[in-house]
Design an enzyme around this catalytic site. Structure first.
Site, short mmCIF file in Angstrom:
data_model
loop_
_atom_site.label_atom_id
_atom_site.label_comp_id
_atom_site.label_asym_id
_atom_site.label_seq_id
_atom_site.Cartn_x
_atom_site.Cartn_y
_atom_site.Cartn_z
CG ASN A 136 -0.34 -0.17 2.54
OD1 ASN A 136 0.71 -0.81 2.67
ND2 ASN A 136 -0.95 0.38 3.56
CD GLU A 174 -5.38 -6.07 -1.00
OE1 GLU A 174 -4.83 -4.95 -0.97
OE2 GLU A 174 -6.03 -6.54 -0.06
CB CYS A 192 -10.69 -3.41 2.13
SG CYS A 192 -10.25 -2.60 0.58
CD GLU A 224 -1.57 4.85 4.68
OE1 GLU A 224 -2.24 3.89 5.08
OE2 GLU A 224 -0.98 5.64 5.45
CB CYS A 235 -8.87 -5.05 -2.37
SG CYS A 235 -7.70 -3.72 -2.06
CG HIS A 272 -6.38 -0.47 -1.03
ND1 HIS A 272 -7.30 -0.97 -0.14
CD2 HIS A 272 -6.55 0.88 -1.02
CE1 HIS A 272 -8.00 0.02 0.38
NE2 HIS A 272 -7.58 1.15 -0.15
N1 THU Z 1 -5.14 -1.65 2.87
C1 THU Z 1 -4.69 -2.39 1.83
O1 THU Z 1 -3.62 -2.12 1.26
N2 THU Z 1 -5.44 -3.43 1.41
C2 THU Z 1 -6.64 -3.77 1.98
O2 THU Z 1 -7.45 -4.42 1.35
C3 THU Z 1 -6.90 -3.28 3.34
C4 THU Z 1 -6.40 -1.88 3.55
C5 THU Z 1 -4.36 -0.46 3.27
C6 THU Z 1 -4.99 0.84 2.84
C7 THU Z 1 -4.43 1.81 3.85
O3 THU Z 1 -3.15 2.21 3.38
C8 THU Z 1 -4.24 0.98 5.11
O4 THU Z 1 -4.24 -0.39 4.68
C9 THU Z 1 -5.32 1.17 6.15
O5 THU Z 1 -6.55 0.92 5.62
ZN ZN Z 2 -8.15 -2.90 -0.12
#
Ligand code: THU
Ligand code: ZN
Length: 310
Positions: free
Chosen positions: A99, A114, A139, A101, A142, A112
């Site tokens: 991920n 994925e 999530c 941000e 994704c 994300h």
């Molecule tokens: N996150 C992912 O990379 N994949 C998911 O499916 C769950 C959430 C990341 C997004 C964000 O950077 C952090 O986790 C908190 O949600």
């Molecule tokens: Zn996600």
């Protein structure tokens, strides 16, 4: 015939999954940064041999290494994912992702893990993704992003505790067909389009823009991120039937950049170039927002070109 009874509780005790120690993790991380987040079939075979493990055991052990690529200044929640796909030669590759941000910007801009792994596979010649191993449950966003894949019906999702098929995690789903779209991500339809009157001559940027997956807006677009000494990184636009989980070309390029283990600063990143399709442009403002999260953002060039069918 006597049946052999297997005591499942003993089996579970004896089958502690294989994992890397810190030094092994760091050395694999260093190798992956050099290889921009990809392990080739040769790498996979030699690691399986070195550690005497199956490909599946290796894959699961690599997930914590994928998390090391995470850039998560807001959540400090470091997610790693590895997409397993076949390249043009029919060889299995591991495509890493994590991920990303962006401080002080809308949370919806986050890439994300994925998406990062699937994007890595997509940009680097994978023909399809068969499975994806992730450090945490995916999530909803994704799950929806993965429902756009050519392999959505058979996609395996491997989590640390147990494995699933995408349709178990996303029953009664919404997808491309609901919008009358028969294409999908990784459908590998060769583009029959060309740009007219282009004033840039970066062949890779043009090719990536023309091969963007844009069934919903038709904005064939791509981004090039140039560095001073570390080469160029590219991203392409990948849309989603539910719209919000779409991956913009700049997010795509940035997640590739971070898979080389680089950090985004004015000594590293020289310029960003965005190419979009005239009449369908929608990436300028989103690119500005993402870039605004960096102190001293690099030069930003924006090209808009007309499409002409070849
Ligand atoms: N996150 C992912 O990379 N994949 C998911 O499916 C769950 C959430 C990341 C997004 C964000 O950077 C952090 O986790 C908190 O949600
Ligand atoms: Zn996600």
């Amino acid at each position: 015939m006597t049946a052999t009874r297997i005591d499942a509780s003993k089996l579970a005790q004896n089958s502690e999954p294989f994992s890397f120690n810190d030094q092994q993790k760091n050395s694999l991380f260093a190798q992956l940064k050099q290889q921009r987040g990809i392990l080739s079939q040769t790498d996979i075979s030699s690691l399986c041999q070195q550690f005497q493990v199956s490909q599946l055991e290796l894959l699961k052990a690599c997930v914590p290494v994928a998390s090391l690529f995470s850039v998560a200044p807001i959540s400090k929640f470091y997610v790693g994912a590895i997409a397993v796909g076949l390249n043009e030669q029919g060889e299995t590759n591991f495509y890493f992702g994590a991920n990303v941000e962006f401080s002080h910007q809308a949370l919806s801009l986050v890439v994300h893990a994925e998406q990062s792994a699937i994007n890595n596979a997509w940009l680097n010649g994978a023909q399809a993704v068969q499975r994806i191993a992730i450090s945490d449950a995916p999530c909803g966003y994704c799950r929806q992003f993965m429902n756009e894949l050519s392999t959505a019906d058979s996609l395996e999702i491997l989590l640390p505790e147990r494995d699933f098929n995408l349709h178990e995690l996303l029953p009664y789903s919404f997808g491309p067909k609901d919008l009358g779209n028969d294409a999908c991500l990784f459908s590998h339809k060769q583009s029959d389009k060309q740009f007219a009157d282009l004033t840039i001559d970066d062949a890779k940027l043009i090719q990536l823009a023309l091969n963007a997956y844009v069934p919903y807006t038709g904005n064939f677009s791509a981004v090039k991120l140039s560095t001073f000494t570390e080469g160029d990184f590219y991203g392409s636009y990948a849309e989603n039937a539910a719209y919000s989980p779409s991956l913009s070309p700049l997010q795509s390029a940035l997640s590739q950049f971070y898979l080389a283990g680089l950090s985004f600063d004015d000594k590293t990143v020289k310029s960003i170039t965005l190419l979009e399709t005239q009449g369908a442009e929608n990436q300028y403002e989103v690119a500005k927002s993402v870039l605004a999260s960096f102190a001293n953002p690099p030069a930003f060039e924006h090209y808009i070109a007309k499409l002409s069918n070849a």
